[in-house]
Design an enzyme around this catalytic site. Structure first.
Site, PDB file in Angstrom:
ATOM      1  N   GLU A 104       0.832  -1.213   0.000  1.00  0.00           N
ATOM      2  CA  GLU A 104       0.000   0.000   0.000  1.00  0.00           C
ATOM      3  C   GLU A 104       0.866   1.262   0.000  1.00  0.00           C
ATOM      4  O   GLU A 104       0.517   2.264  -0.620  1.00  0.00           O
ATOM      5  CB  GLU A 104      -0.961  -0.013   1.195  1.00  0.00           C
ATOM      6  CG  GLU A 104      -2.043  -1.083   1.032  1.00  0.00           C
ATOM      7  CD  GLU A 104      -3.038  -1.086   2.180  1.00  0.00           C
ATOM      8  OE1 GLU A 104      -2.614  -1.375   3.304  1.00  0.00           O
ATOM      9  OE2 GLU A 104      -4.227  -0.781   1.951  1.00  0.00           O
ATOM     10  N   GLU A 124      -4.089  -9.614   3.414  1.00  0.00           N
ATOM     11  CA  GLU A 124      -4.985  -9.220   4.514  1.00  0.00           C
ATOM     12  C   GLU A 124      -6.147 -10.182   4.743  1.00  0.00           C
ATOM     13  O   GLU A 124      -6.565 -10.407   5.877  1.00  0.00           O
ATOM     14  CB  GLU A 124      -5.543  -7.811   4.262  1.00  0.00           C
ATOM     15  CG  GLU A 124      -4.574  -6.686   4.553  1.00  0.00           C
ATOM     16  CD  GLU A 124      -3.581  -6.411   3.436  1.00  0.00           C
ATOM     17  OE1 GLU A 124      -3.530  -7.197   2.456  1.00  0.00           O
ATOM     18  OE2 GLU A 124      -2.849  -5.419   3.533  1.00  0.00           O
TER      19      GLU A 124
END
Ligand code: NAD
Length: 705
Positions: A104, A124
């Site tokens: 990210e 995730e």
């Protein structure tokens, strides 16, 4: 600026380096350091471009796991927004494995390059979370909504080449990363490429239609049984498609917040930590050194011995495999070849690797050949006299510093160990079938097992990439004891009371298990448990009825899939279970024999409770006896070895989540109905009365150990 983020000027360029070993986790200190650095760089008009890189073996491999559930400031979002809005170009150079928040961070930079070996992934979902720091909004802007969903749902990293093809990175660098990345940045500055915020890009939504989303979610449901996070990820990507960036980001924030507080994520994060806790063994100091294991002997080339040999070969360790007769050895070796070749056909390994692995397993009929082995794993029939004889021989044959291991499931390891004359060298290595696939390894610590031997066994488990849980000696150790003394005993009892195998399996599968108990039993063979009970003579020690249906099926030769009938009926060459009226007749007959009152219907809720709660009760006994060090070890055992739903965190976590006083009250109620079984475990009673939990018990114990 703090020491874990440093900045170095190279003429008009700034090189920002993150140095937070071991994996450059983006902790609060790293985030604060980066923010401060960027504030300084913004104020310095002499800086025309910024390169972000990480020192050490990898780019940031994610957030700091100790911050899970409560991320201290500054937030990822604040940091990424700052980097994205930097007025001059920001390039990131990736190496190693960039994961989660690491990716990210890269998405928030203006340009991305990576060396050839770099891997990028958003794992995730395996923790019941979504990439919630802009990942679901920025990734689709780089690779398109379709590929973004695929990458997030797969949760697995992709290579630099694939990332380049997708548009996730702009350049793959061959050779030295940093000088090449600085040259790239210089070029960007020279060509006045300028900043290129990801947020300003449009999302390519081609192919991201409801049909695609439905199919993708169906695929994910197979790998992440019972989890809702895949749908949350799809919702967040839909937001990226439909909404302007800031609105999409807000939506992602809501979903991320929801996922973070979900029962599913709490359970999966519990397992994440629980799997890491298993190698901390009370009483085993850090100063105990594992012995090197380079040559392994395996005795018995049956189901388990063959799988164990393949597991070692997969880990690059040579195996000497000993059988009792030439035809049995040949059959075992042929099965091993078939297993390894099927990995090749499925594209998991190359032809060369397959040949190398097959070549690393050498067959023999002579136990004396094991004289040079560092570790010997016995996997012959479950027969105490036979195992004792073998360990007597091993005591003489094996090198003085060799580790002697047994794969017994139910026999007394201490008795076997004593027979070797060197019980301190003996440990149990309880593999699960298929041994080359299943992640669980119960490492059985005998009464006299030396610390060095135990440490070596733990190291072997890691080398085999298994989750090795240390357990003590008792009938069935931890996993099988909970299964046989709890789960399967009660499932069998339910059949006597009028439930059908179909109902029990349906209920247990909808609870989230990979497979119901009777489909599983038919697959494993109904003779396995029966023989174990016969061998150990356990029936004489337990009140009837005790596994009556299973054992009667075994006596009748109804062994399950392999004999064409068991709890179900099977057509030739087909593994689909069909209801079998003979089984109903059998359960009626046995109910009469044992004086069990049959009911016309048993509620599904009761079926679930009566199969799952005995796991908790037996688990509490196992804990109190010190067979395992922690309640969370039992959660690891049951989720990695027995198909207990991961999204429920394992039986003990599930009990805590339900509330121990409720669980205890139900067990007391069931004990009043079934006096022979269901006696509440004293530890469960104590914890329930104190309004406590297994997690609290683990925490107190961890401080003491
Ligand atoms: N099958 C499972 O799911 C499972 C799981 C965990 C542990 N175990 C345990 O693993 C062990 C082996 O089980 P299995 O299912 O592989 O049995 P199996 O019958 O498939 O294999 C046992 C093998 O041992 C060989 N053997 C017997 N005596 C021997 C000797 N003196 N020397 C060399 N080889 C000899 C047999 O020929 C046979 O090939 C048992 O202790 C069992 O309890 C089995």
């Amino acid at each position: 600026m703090n020491s874990i983020v440093s900045v170095e000027r190279r003429a008009a360029l700034a090189l920002v380096t993150i140095d937070n070993p071991p994996v450059n986790a983006l902790s609060a200190r790293v985030r604060a350091g980066l923010l401060e650095t960027f504030a300084g760089l913004t104020a310095d008009p002499g800086v025309q471009g910024v390169l972000i890189a990480c020192r050490g073996r990898t780019f940031a491999a994610g957030a700091d796991i100790s911050e899970f559930g409560a991320v201290p400031p500054p937030t990822f979002r604040e940091l990424f927004a700052t980097i994205e809005s930097f007025p001059r170009p920001v390039l990131v150079a990736l190496h190693g494995t960039a994961l989660g928040a690491g990716v990210e961070l890269a998405l928030a930079c203006h340009y991305r390059c990576a060396n050839r070996d770099a891997r990028l992934g958003l794992p995730e979902l395996t923790l019941g979370l979504i990439p919630g720091a802009g990942g679901t909004q920025r990734l689709p802007r780089l690779v398109g909504a379709k590929a973004a969903l695929e990458m997030i749902l797969s949760a697995a990293p992709i290579g630099a080449g694939a990332a380049l093809e997708l548009g996730l990175i702009d350049r793959v660098i061959e050779g030295d990363l940093l000088p090449a990345a600085l040259a790239c940045l210089e070029e960007l500055v020279a060509t006045r490429a300028g900043p290129r915020p990801t947020r300003a890009r449009a999302v390519d939504a081609r192919g991201f239609d409801p049909d695609f989303v439905t199919k993708s979610l169906a695929g994910a449901a197979k790998r992440m049984r019972g989890q809702e996070a895949p749908r949350w990820a799809a919702d967040a990507i839909s937001a990226a498609v439909q909404l302007p960036f800031d609105d999409g980001l807000r939506k992602e924030g809501e979903i991320a917040h929801h996922s973070e507080f979900s029962a599913e994520s709490k359970a999966l994060r519990h397992l994440f930590f629980a799997e890491r806790a298993v190698s901390r063994v009370p009483g085993l100091g850090d100063n105990v050194v594992a012995r090197p294991i380079n040559r392994v002997g395996v005795i018995g080339a049956g189901t388990m011995g063959g799988g164990i040999a393949v597991a070692f070969a997969d880990a690059g360790i040579g195996v000497q495999l000993v059988e009792s007769a030439p035809e049995l050895l040949e059959r075992g070796l042929a099965r091993i070849r078939a297993t390894i070749e099927s990995s090749m056909t499925r594209g998991r390994i190359t032809r060369e690797q397959a040949q190398e692995r097959i070549g690393s397993i050498e067959g023999s009929l002579d136990l004396e050949r094991l004289a040079s082995a560092d570790l010997i794993v016995e996997a012959v029939f479950e027969d105490l006299a036979l195992k004792k004889r073998i360990f007597r021989d091993l005591g003489r044959i094996a090198r003085r510093d060799a580790v002697l291991a047994s794969n017994t499931s139910t026999l007394d390891l201490n008795e076997i160990a004593d027979e070797s004359g060197r019980p301190q060298d003996v440990v149990g290595l309880h593999f699960f079938s298929p041994a080359n696939v299943m992640r669980l390894l119960e490492i059985v610590r005998g009464a006299k097992t030396a610390p060095e031997i135990l440490t070596t066994a733990i190291a072997v488990g890691k080398k085999l990439r298994k989750v090795g849980v240390v357990v003590g000696v008792c009938y069935g150790f931890a996993g099988n004891r909970m299964m046989m003394e709890g789960y399967l005993r009660e499932a069998d009892q339910l059949l006597l009371e009028g439930a059908t195998p179909e109902q029990v399996d349906r209920v247990i599968e909808s609870f989230g298990f990979a497979m119901g108990p009777f489909v599983m039993s038919d697959m494993a063979g109904n003779d396995v448990g029966f023989k174990a009970r016969e061998t150990v003579g356990i029936r004489a020690q337990r009140p009837a009825p005790y596994h009556e249906v299973t054992d009667e099926l075994a006596r009748l030769g109804k062994l399950g899939q392999k004999s064409g009938s068991g709890f179900y009926r099977y057509e030739a060459g087909d593994r689909t279970p069909h209801p079998d009226p003979d089984v109903t007749a059998l359960t009626e007959r046995l109910a009469r024999k044992f004086g069990v009152q049959r009911r016309s219907a048993i509620p599904d809720d009761e079926v679930a409770l009566r199969c799952v709660y005995p796991l908790i009760n037996e688990g509490a006994r196992i804990l109190e006896e010190g067979i395992v060090a922690r309640a969370s070890d039992l959660d690891v055992i049951w989720t990695t070895g027995y198909g207990f739903p991961r999204f429920r965190g394992g039986p003990m976590f599930y009990a805590d989540a339900t509330g121990l006083s409720d669980v205890y009250a139900q067990i007391v109620r069931l004990h009043s109905l079934h006096e022979h079984y269901w006696e509440p475990a004293p530890l469960l009673r104590r914890l329930a009365e104190q309004n406590s939990s297994f997690a609290a018990w683990d925490a107190v114990k961890a401080k003491r150990d």
